[in-house]
Enzyme design. Structure first.
Site, short mmCIF file in Angstrom:
data_model
loop_
_atom_site.label_atom_id
_atom_site.label_comp_id
_atom_site.label_asym_id
_atom_site.label_seq_id
_atom_site.Cartn_x
_atom_site.Cartn_y
_atom_site.Cartn_z
N ARG A 157 -1.27 -4.99 -6.16
CA ARG A 157 -0.94 -6.43 -6.15
C ARG A 157 0.32 -6.69 -6.95
NH1 ARG A 157 -6.36 -7.61 -8.00
NH2 ARG A 157 -7.56 -7.31 -6.11
N HIS A 206 0.85 -1.20 0.00
CA HIS A 206 0.00 0.00 0.00
C HIS A 206 0.88 1.24 0.00
CE1 HIS A 206 -3.05 -2.88 1.04
NE2 HIS A 206 -2.47 -3.15 2.18
N HIS A 230 3.64 -7.34 1.69
CA HIS A 230 3.06 -8.22 2.72
C HIS A 230 1.94 -9.08 2.16
CE1 HIS A 230 0.37 -4.70 2.76
NE2 HIS A 230 -0.58 -5.57 3.05
N GLU A 256 -1.11 -0.24 8.18
CA GLU A 256 -2.10 -1.11 8.81
C GLU A 256 -1.50 -1.93 9.93
OE1 GLU A 256 -3.20 -2.93 5.09
OE2 GLU A 256 -2.24 -4.81 5.63
ZN ZN Z 1 -2.66 -4.99 3.14
#
Ligand code: ZN
Length: 317
Positions: free
Chosen positions: A196, A101, A176, A118
């Site tokens: 992605r 991200h 991740h 996150e």
């Molecule tokens: Zn994620």
């Protein structure tokens, strides 16, 4: 002020399972559910309010209401354009894609609302479960570009052992993936931007592979980033499991009762992850159980939770 209860929004991404229904009492319409967005004002899933007094309203509407903003969300939200958090339960029956991200800087330069740092709290997982976080060797950006272009990223991923109760901090820019058989509560910045890198050569219901975003991923990945892990202990009544510039998270183990007071600077977002109990305020009381999510408004005052119940308490600093 009353506690504000939100309604979940369900997502049936291809890697989901049945645990949101079976373990977290979620009334999802899908056979397999990947995510339950618990507290969200993100355009891809906006929480509706359950309370009578705000019937028909959304969390976004409440946040945009200038009279209510400070009372509910606290002084620190005064200058914010958007509600700062997005909180989900995630049931990874299968591996999620290898992804990354953007951070706030990249998001801004590319016309996105916010970056996405996150944090995951592992509610439960299989024995010997792992996640992917960061790269397993030092490489330059140029090398990374070649590796991603040649579809060799699988060989460079850092695998980390996890068990239930662990919390994992994934700063924006960290490559991740949540891996199979993991049930997680995710607290993140309010963003739904995922790049992605690799999707395990998997195909969706229509037999198509999901889109990759290699260019953006290469621009976004910080090759030196690896996650930080915090191990929790049930011996502590309250443990800070996450401290970042964006938000903080505490894990609360309430044995018989937990007494607390709201904070005029911030709301508290609560996600119940184990057990059940009763929450009492000066004017009200209601039942809470595993899977429930709600907001303690900044001006609620004192509240008390009774029962054998574990929950996460997230707020901004
Ligand atoms: Zn994620």
């Amino acid at each position: 002020m009353n506690i504000i209860f939100t309604e979940p929004i369900y997502k049936d991404y291809i890697w989901g399972g049945k645990k949101l229904k079976e373990k977290l009492n979620k009334n999802t319409p899908y056979k397999k559910t990947a995510e339950s967005w618990e507290i969200s004002t993100n355009k891809n899933g906006i929480s509706k309010i359950k309370n009578e007094e705000y019937k028909g309203q959304t969390l976004k509407k409440l946040f945009e209401n200038q009279e209510l903003r400070e009372k509910i969300f606290g002084k620190r939200t005064k200058e914010l354009k958007e509600f700062p958090l997005l909180i989900k339960f995630i049931d990874a029956k299968e591996n999620l894609s290898i992804q990354v991200h953007p951070d706030d800087k990249y998001a801004k330069q590319n016309g996105l609302d916010s970056g996405k740092t996150e944090m995951w709290y592992v509610i439960e997982c299989k024995e010997n479960a792992q996640i992917i976080g960061g790269l397993n060797t030092k490489i330059s950006k140029e090398e990374l570009e070649k590796i991603i272009e040649n579809n060799q990223i699988k060989e460079y991923l850092n695998y980390i052992d996890i068990k239930s109760g662990d919390s994992i901090y994934i700063p924006a820019g960290t490559i991740h993936a949540i891996l199979e058989d993991t049930l997680i509560c995710e607290i993140q910045q309010n963003s739904d931007t995922t790049y992605r890198v690799y999707d395990w050569d998997r195909k969706d219901k229509e037999g198509k592979e999901r889109q990759l975003h290699k260019k953006e991923a290469i621009e976004t990945i910080k090759t030196e980033n690896i996650p930080t892990i915090v191990y929790t202990t049930e011996e502590l009544e309250s443990q800070k499991i996450m401290k970042s510039e964006f938000f903080e998270v505490e894990k609360i183990n309430c044995r018989e009762y937990y007494e607390d007071c709201s904070d005029t600077n911030t709301f508290y977002a609560i996600n119940v992850i184990e057990g059940k109990g009763i929450i009492q305020t000066e004017t009200n009381e209601c039942k809470i159980e595993k899977g429930d999510s709600f907001i303690i408004p900044a001006t609620l005052g004192k509240y008390k939770i009774e029962g054998n119940v574990q929950f996460l308490k997230s707020y901004i600093i």
